[in-house]
Scaffold this motif. Sequence first.
Motif: not given
Length: 68
Positions: A48-68
């Motif tokens: 289950e994702p920890v992010w919610r609609t509107g959160d900034k993320v980075k896509v790295q190698n097909g995976k999501l990480t926290a964005g800035s």
Amino acid sequence: NTIATIVGVAGGAYAGHQIEKTQRKSTHYEVDVRMSGGERRTVTLDTEPVWRTGDKVKVQNGKLTAGS
């Protein structure tokens, strides 16, 4: 490393849950991500994702990480 915004989480989670209830298969979560250039991508997660609609993320190698 591209900054992106979570567009939607619930649809894939709900669909995965319904499939699991009827077929006892593993749940997966499909997260729609709007990239900084405007394109949309769907990232499939096993947990289950920890992010919610509107959160900034980075896509790295097909995976999501926290964005800035």
